[in-house]
Design a protein around this motif. Structure first.
Motif, PDB file in Angstrom:
ATOM      1  N   THR A 137       4.326  -7.124   5.376  1.00  9.98           N
ATOM      2  CA  THR A 137       4.223  -7.223   3.923  1.00  9.98           C
ATOM      3  C   THR A 137       5.377  -6.495   3.246  1.00  9.98           C
ATOM      4  O   THR A 137       5.939  -6.985   2.256  1.00  9.98           O
ATOM      5  N   TYR A 138       5.747  -5.335   3.784  1.00  8.41           N
ATOM      6  CA  TYR A 138       6.749  -4.492   3.138  1.00  8.41           C
ATOM      7  C   TYR A 138       8.071  -4.485   3.903  1.00  8.41           C
ATOM      8  O   TYR A 138       8.110  -4.753   5.112  1.00  8.41           O
ATOM      9  N   ASP A 139       9.142  -4.157   3.195  1.00  7.11           N
ATOM     10  CA  ASP A 139      10.470  -4.167   3.805  1.00  7.11           C
ATOM     11  C   ASP A 139      10.634  -2.977   4.754  1.00  7.11           C
ATOM     12  O   ASP A 139       9.785  -2.087   4.833  1.00  7.11           O
ATOM     13  N   GLY A 148      -0.159   5.401   4.077  1.00  3.33           N
ATOM     14  CA  GLY A 148       1.033   5.316   4.914  1.00  3.33           C
ATOM     15  C   GLY A 148       0.911   4.230   5.968  1.00  3.33           C
ATOM     16  O   GLY A 148       1.849   3.457   6.197  1.00  3.33           O
ATOM     17  N   ALA A 149      -0.264   4.159   6.609  1.00  2.90           N
ATOM     18  CA  ALA A 149      -0.488   3.133   7.629  1.00  2.90           C
ATOM     19  C   ALA A 149      -0.438   1.741   7.018  1.00  2.90           C
ATOM     20  O   ALA A 149       0.097   0.800   7.623  1.00  2.90           O
ATOM     21  N   SER A 150      -0.971   1.614   5.802  1.00  5.29           N
ATOM     22  CA  SER A 150      -0.938   0.314   5.124  1.00  5.29           C
ATOM     23  C   SER A 150       0.498  -0.111   4.834  1.00  5.29           C
ATOM     24  O   SER A 150       0.873  -1.269   5.061  1.00  5.29           O
ATOM     25  N   LEU A 151       1.315   0.820   4.349  1.00  3.25           N
ATOM     26  CA  LEU A 151       2.715   0.507   4.056  1.00  3.25           C
ATOM     27  C   LEU A 151       3.489   0.189   5.329  1.00  3.25           C
ATOM     28  O   LEU A 151       4.379  -0.665   5.324  1.00  3.25           O
ATOM     29  N   ALA A 152       3.150   0.864   6.406  1.00  4.02           N
ATOM     30  CA  ALA A 152       3.919   0.708   7.649  1.00  4.02           C
ATOM     31  C   ALA A 152       3.530  -0.544   8.434  1.00  4.02           C
ATOM     32  O   ALA A 152       4.391  -1.177   9.063  1.00  4.02           O
ATOM     33  N   PHE A 153       2.248  -0.921   8.390  1.00  7.36           N
ATOM     34  CA  PHE A 153       1.787  -1.942   9.331  1.00  7.36           C
ATOM     35  C   PHE A 153       1.145  -3.177   8.715  1.00  7.36           C
ATOM     36  O   PHE A 153       0.799  -4.109   9.446  1.00  7.36           O
ATOM     37  N   SER A 154       0.978  -3.223   7.394  1.00  2.00           N
ATOM     38  CA  SER A 154       0.345  -4.392   6.774  1.00  2.00           C
ATOM     39  C   SER A 154       1.166  -5.649   7.036  1.00  2.00           C
ATOM     40  O   SER A 154       2.395  -5.633   6.973  1.00  2.00           O
ATOM     41  N   LYS A 197       8.697  -6.823   1.056  1.00  2.00           N
ATOM     42  CA  LYS A 197       8.943  -6.386  -0.313  1.00  2.00           C
ATOM     43  C   LYS A 197       8.848  -4.870  -0.393  1.00  2.00           C
ATOM     44  O   LYS A 197       8.177  -4.229   0.436  1.00  2.00           O
ATOM     45  N   PRO A 198       9.502  -4.247  -1.370  1.00  2.00           N
ATOM     46  CA  PRO A 198       9.363  -2.796  -1.533  1.00  2.00           C
ATOM     47  C   PRO A 198       7.987  -2.452  -2.085  1.00  2.00           C
ATOM     48  O   PRO A 198       7.368  -3.249  -2.790  1.00  2.00           O
ATOM     49  N   ALA A 199       7.508  -1.268  -1.765  1.00  2.00           N
ATOM     50  CA  ALA A 199       6.216  -0.824  -2.288  1.00  2.00           C
ATOM     51  C   ALA A 199       6.348  -0.483  -3.764  1.00  2.00           C
ATOM     52  O   ALA A 199       7.420  -0.107  -4.250  1.00  2.00           O
TER      53      ALA A 199
END
Length: 211
Positions: free
Chosen positions: A181-183, A164-170, A139-141
């Motif tokens: 988690t994210y696209d 940034g790490a959360s968006l990249a690797f969650s 999903k998008p952030a």
């Protein structure tokens, strides 16, 4: 990523007691937690509890736990005004394709209604594959996450690196496997944010040391 799955969330002491009894009888390991600070399980059973109470099970026991709860509801009558009675075939398929998103009571009766309507297991499997494919895309952030991340990068880097790490690797976990988690676009943005944060952290430290 947690090693436990939230099986049930309730404010009712009676419901909690019934769930715990079912899992205990089935030999499924579990633990009870509360969303309120100072949660005391000894208070449960004195009527409805003001905070949400959670029944958690290990991921390896999710299927066994769900099966035990669904079996306990199998002989329970579906109320006449329950939303499932007016559900379309497509709505039943959506429930059966993602059963962990729904209460076990809903799932077991959705399965029974699907059988009564002649909905084939193959249709459920196809819908489940479709749902999993969508989830795997991520999903998008949220806009606030991106804004907070970049502001944090400019202010010193450390929080921006973490965001940034959360968006990249969650990742999120499902019985069928794990997925990001994210696209892809958000993950790439997260990596840029993380490395920019590293750069800004180095710059700020250099400025502090040269004062």
């Amino acid at each position: 990523m947690s090693d436990s799955f939230e099986l049930v969330r309730t404010k009712s002491g009676d419901e909690l007691a019934a769930v715990v009894e079912t899992l205990t009888t089935a030999g499924v390991p579990h633990r009870v937690a509360g969303t309120r600070a100072g949660f005391d399980i000894t208070e449960v059973g004195r009527g409805d509890y003001p905070a949400d109470m959670l029944v958690m099970v290990p991921w390896t026991e999710v299927k066994a736990a769900r099966a035990a709860l669904e079996a306990s509801f199998a002989e329970t009558e579906l109320p006449g005004d329950h939303f499932l009675r007016s559900s379309t075939d497509e709505e039943l398929l959506e429930i059966l394709a993602a059963p962990l998103e729904w209460d076990p009571f809903v799932v077991v009766h959705a399965r029974r209604l699907a059988a009564e309507r002649g909905i084939q297991p193959a249709a459920t499997e196809a819908k489940a594959a479709e749902v999993m494919e969508v989830l795997s895309l991520g999903k998008p952030a949220a806009r606030w996450q991106v804004i907070l991340g970049w502001v944090s990068v400019l202010l010193g880097g450390l929080v921006g690196i973490l965001i940034g790490a959360s968006l990249a690797f969650s990742k999120e976990r499902h019985p069928a496997g794990e997925h990001y988690t994210y696209d892809a676009r958000t993950r790439q943005l997260g990596e840029w944010m993380m490395w920019c944060g590293v750069g800004m952290l180095v710059v700020w430290r250099f400025l502090v040391m040269t004062k």
